[in-house]
Design a protein around this motif. Structure first.
Motif, PDB file in Angstrom:
ATOM      1  N   SER A  17      65.788  39.664  82.078  1.00  0.00           N
ATOM      2  CA  SER A  17      64.437  39.685  80.939  1.00  0.00           C
ATOM      3  C   SER A  17      65.032  40.493  79.733  1.00  0.00           C
ATOM      4  CB  SER A  17      63.353  40.695  81.566  1.00  0.00           C
ATOM      5  OG  SER A  17      63.129  40.012  82.551  1.00  0.00           O
ATOM      6  N   LEU A  18      64.580  40.258  78.607  1.00  0.00           N
ATOM      7  CA  LEU A  18      64.860  40.992  77.395  1.00  0.00           C
ATOM      8  C   LEU A  18      63.527  41.020  76.704  1.00  0.00           C
ATOM      9  CD1 LEU A  18      68.308  39.470  75.821  1.00  0.00           C
ATOM     10  CD2 LEU A  18      67.843  41.725  76.805  1.00  0.00           C
ATOM     11  N   ARG A  19      63.335  41.930  75.761  1.00  0.00           N
ATOM     12  CA  ARG A  19      62.017  42.201  74.760  1.00  0.00           C
ATOM     13  C   ARG A  19      62.629  42.391  73.466  1.00  0.00           C
ATOM     14  NH1 ARG A  19      56.899  46.315  74.049  1.00  0.00           N
ATOM     15  NH2 ARG A  19      58.838  47.742  73.186  1.00  0.00           N
ATOM     16  N   LEU A  20      62.182  41.234  72.642  1.00  0.00           N
ATOM     17  CA  LEU A  20      62.709  41.486  71.244  1.00  0.00           C
ATOM     18  C   LEU A  20      61.497  42.166  70.512  1.00  0.00           C
ATOM     19  CD1 LEU A  20      64.160  37.790  70.747  1.00  0.00           C
ATOM     20  CD2 LEU A  20      65.340  39.855  71.703  1.00  0.00           C
ATOM     21  N   SER A  21      62.233  42.715  69.412  1.00  0.00           N
ATOM     22  CA  SER A  21      61.146  43.436  68.542  1.00  0.00           C
ATOM     23  C   SER A  21      61.124  42.829  67.059  1.00  0.00           C
ATOM     24  CB  SER A  21      61.243  44.929  68.565  1.00  0.00           C
ATOM     25  OG  SER A  21      61.121  45.515  69.803  1.00  0.00           O
ATOM     26  N   CYS A  22      60.242  42.703  66.294  1.00  0.00           N
ATOM     27  CA  CYS A  22      60.176  42.418  64.968  1.00  0.00           C
ATOM     28  C   CYS A  22      59.383  43.437  64.068  1.00  0.00           C
ATOM     29  CB  CYS A  22      59.503  41.086  64.892  1.00  0.00           C
ATOM     30  SG  CYS A  22      59.493  40.327  63.350  1.00  0.00           S
ATOM     31  N   GLN A  23      60.436  44.265  63.449  1.00  0.00           N
ATOM     32  CA  GLN A  23      59.659  45.346  62.632  1.00  0.00           C
ATOM     33  C   GLN A  23      59.385  44.544  61.299  1.00  0.00           C
ATOM     34  OE1 GLN A  23      58.688  48.833  63.463  1.00  0.00           O
ATOM     35  NE2 GLN A  23      57.970  48.470  61.322  1.00  0.00           N
ATOM     36  N   ALA A  24      58.409  44.944  60.668  1.00  0.00           N
ATOM     37  CA  ALA A  24      57.757  44.525  59.361  1.00  0.00           C
ATOM     38  C   ALA A  24      57.753  45.633  58.273  1.00  0.00           C
ATOM     39  CB  ALA A  24      56.467  43.767  59.269  1.00  0.00           C
ATOM     40  N   SER A  25      58.131  45.547  57.159  1.00  0.00           N
ATOM     41  CA  SER A  25      57.846  46.548  56.284  1.00  0.00           C
ATOM     42  C   SER A  25      57.662  46.081  55.063  1.00  0.00           C
ATOM     43  CB  SER A  25      59.442  47.370  55.953  1.00  0.00           C
ATOM     44  OG  SER A  25      60.748  46.569  55.757  1.00  0.00           O
ATOM     45  N   GLY A  26      56.994  46.517  54.147  1.00  0.00           N
ATOM     46  CA  GLY A  26      56.768  46.002  52.753  1.00  0.00           C
ATOM     47  C   GLY A  26      55.482  45.220  52.849  1.00  0.00           C
ATOM     48  N   PHE A  27      54.893  45.004  54.045  1.00  0.00           N
ATOM     49  CA  PHE A  27      53.784  44.386  53.963  1.00  0.00           C
ATOM     50  C   PHE A  27      53.012  44.557  55.392  1.00  0.00           C
ATOM     51  CE2 PHE A  27      54.335  40.788  56.971  1.00  0.00           C
ATOM     52  CZ  PHE A  27      55.919  40.969  57.299  1.00  0.00           C
ATOM     53  N   THR A  28      51.763  44.207  55.462  1.00  0.00           N
ATOM     54  CA  THR A  28      51.030  44.662  56.538  1.00  0.00           C
ATOM     55  C   THR A  28      50.922  43.637  57.533  1.00  0.00           C
ATOM     56  OG1 THR A  28      49.330  46.193  55.429  1.00  0.00           O
ATOM     57  CG2 THR A  28      48.787  45.327  57.264  1.00  0.00           C
ATOM     58  N   LEU A  29      51.459  43.595  58.705  1.00  0.00           N
ATOM     59  CA  LEU A  29      51.680  42.518  59.691  1.00  0.00           C
ATOM     60  C   LEU A  29      50.574  42.122  60.202  1.00  0.00           C
ATOM     61  CD1 LEU A  29      54.497  41.502  61.090  1.00  0.00           C
ATOM     62  CD2 LEU A  29      53.533  42.689  63.037  1.00  0.00           C
ATOM     63  N   ALA A  30      49.304  43.035  60.268  1.00  0.00           N
ATOM     64  CA  ALA A  30      48.303  42.357  60.857  1.00  0.00           C
ATOM     65  C   ALA A  30      47.434  41.279  60.006  1.00  0.00           C
ATOM     66  CB  ALA A  30      47.416  43.655  60.870  1.00  0.00           C
ATOM     67  N   ASN A  31      47.821  41.106  58.770  1.00  0.00           N
ATOM     68  CA  ASN A  31      47.420  40.096  57.931  1.00  0.00           C
ATOM     69  C   ASN A  31      47.829  38.792  58.150  1.00  0.00           C
ATOM     70  OD1 ASN A  31      45.766  42.185  56.839  1.00  0.00           O
ATOM     71  ND2 ASN A  31      46.952  42.641  55.273  1.00  0.00           N
ATOM     72  N   TYR A  32      48.566  38.711  58.867  1.00  0.00           N
ATOM     73  CA  TYR A  32      49.608  37.365  58.917  1.00  0.00           C
ATOM     74  C   TYR A  32      49.527  36.847  60.563  1.00  0.00           C
ATOM     75  CZ  TYR A  32      50.299  38.413  54.188  1.00  0.00           C
ATOM     76  OH  TYR A  32      50.266  38.618  53.026  1.00  0.00           O
ATOM     77  N   ALA A  33      49.849  35.694  60.611  1.00  0.00           N
ATOM     78  CA  ALA A  33      50.263  35.371  62.073  1.00  0.00           C
ATOM     79  C   ALA A  33      51.952  35.417  61.984  1.00  0.00           C
ATOM     80  CB  ALA A  33      50.140  33.663  62.035  1.00  0.00           C
ATOM     81  N   ILE A  34      52.401  35.644  63.314  1.00  0.00           N
ATOM     82  CA  ILE A  34      53.813  36.006  63.506  1.00  0.00           C
ATOM     83  C   ILE A  34      54.475  34.943  64.366  1.00  0.00           C
ATOM     84  CG2 ILE A  34      55.571  37.454  64.077  1.00  0.00           C
ATOM     85  CD1 ILE A  34      54.137  38.051  61.271  1.00  0.00           C
ATOM     86  N   GLY A  35      55.560  34.201  64.039  1.00  0.00           N
ATOM     87  CA  GLY A  35      56.362  33.507  64.832  1.00  0.00           C
ATOM     88  C   GLY A  35      57.794  33.903  65.502  1.00  0.00           C
ATOM     89  N   TRP A  36      58.159  33.338  66.383  1.00  0.00           N
ATOM     90  CA  TRP A  36      59.441  33.558  66.811  1.00  0.00           C
ATOM     91  C   TRP A  36      60.094  32.045  66.972  1.00  0.00           C
ATOM     92  CZ3 TRP A  36      62.155  37.705  67.175  1.00  0.00           C
ATOM     93  CH2 TRP A  36      61.546  39.158  67.653  1.00  0.00           C
ATOM     94  N   PHE A  37      61.290  32.047  66.537  1.00  0.00           N
ATOM     95  CA  PHE A  37      62.135  30.790  66.435  1.00  0.00           C
ATOM     96  C   PHE A  37      63.411  31.104  67.000  1.00  0.00           C
ATOM     97  CE2 PHE A  37      59.017  28.374  63.808  1.00  0.00           C
ATOM     98  CZ  PHE A  37      58.449  29.407  63.358  1.00  0.00           C
ATOM     99  N   ARG A  38      63.896  29.831  67.421  1.00  0.00           N
ATOM    100  CA  ARG A  38      65.222  30.323  67.824  1.00  0.00           C
ATOM    101  C   ARG A  38      66.301  28.817  67.411  1.00  0.00           C
ATOM    102  NH1 ARG A  38      64.351  29.467  74.417  1.00  0.00           N
ATOM    103  NH2 ARG A  38      64.150  27.151  74.322  1.00  0.00           N
ATOM    104  N   GLN A  39      67.693  29.057  67.227  1.00  0.00           N
ATOM    105  CA  GLN A  39      68.504  28.195  66.961  1.00  0.00           C
ATOM    106  C   GLN A  39      69.800  28.418  67.737  1.00  0.00           C
ATOM    107  OE1 GLN A  39      69.269  27.684  62.791  1.00  0.00           O
ATOM    108  NE2 GLN A  39      69.778  25.535  63.114  1.00  0.00           N
ATOM    109  N   ALA A  40      70.279  27.330  68.504  1.00  0.00           N
ATOM    110  CA  ALA A  40      71.091  27.375  69.298  1.00  0.00           C
ATOM    111  C   ALA A  40      72.507  26.722  68.447  1.00  0.00           C
ATOM    112  CB  ALA A  40      71.181  26.671  70.492  1.00  0.00           C
TER     113      ALA A  40
END
Length: 125
Positions: A17-40
């Motif tokens: 297992s792993l837990r990834l974090s996505c820290q936002a700055s300069g804007f309020t994360l609560a106002n937006y949908a957030i997505g996770w993507f990957r590229q191999a």
């Protein structure tokens, strides 16, 4: 300055297992949908998961039941908990902020305006 910074990637054995974090700055994360993507390597970018501002969640079939997306608006951070990892999960993982509060057409990534720099996840024995 709008910025997203991913962390938490690394090398893990299959089944781990792993837990990834996505820290936002300069804007309020609560106002937006957030997505996770990957590229191999050698593959196109793939939508992994999306969470709306109201915490409704979406998952790619390939990760459903193994990955969990969440958000902590007080911390201005989103997370991706990844369990039962497989070698095919190996990729660079990116988080991104949607232009809207909900996950419209999320899997293509086209409606996401701000992206992080990515974090490497390697699943190997």
């Amino acid at each position: 300055q709008l910025q997203l910074v991913e962390s938490g990637g690394g090398l893990v054995q299959p089944g781990g297992s792993l837990r990834l974090s996505c820290q936002a700055s300069g804007f309020t994360l609560a106002n937006y949908a957030i997505g996770w993507f990957r590229q191999a390597p050698g593959k196109e970018r793939e939508g992994v998961s999306c969470i709306s501002s109201g915490s409704f969640t979406n998952y790619a079939d390939s990760v459903k039941g193994r990955f969990t997306i969440s958000r902590d608006n007080a911390e201005n951070t989103a997370y991706l908990q990844m369990n039962s990892l497989k070698p095919e999960d190996t990729a660079i993982y990116y988080c991104a902020a949607h232009r809207l509060r909900w996950c419209r057409s999320w899997s293509s990534g086209a409606d996401f305006g701000s992206w992080g720099q990515g974090t490497q996840v390697t699943v190997s024995s």
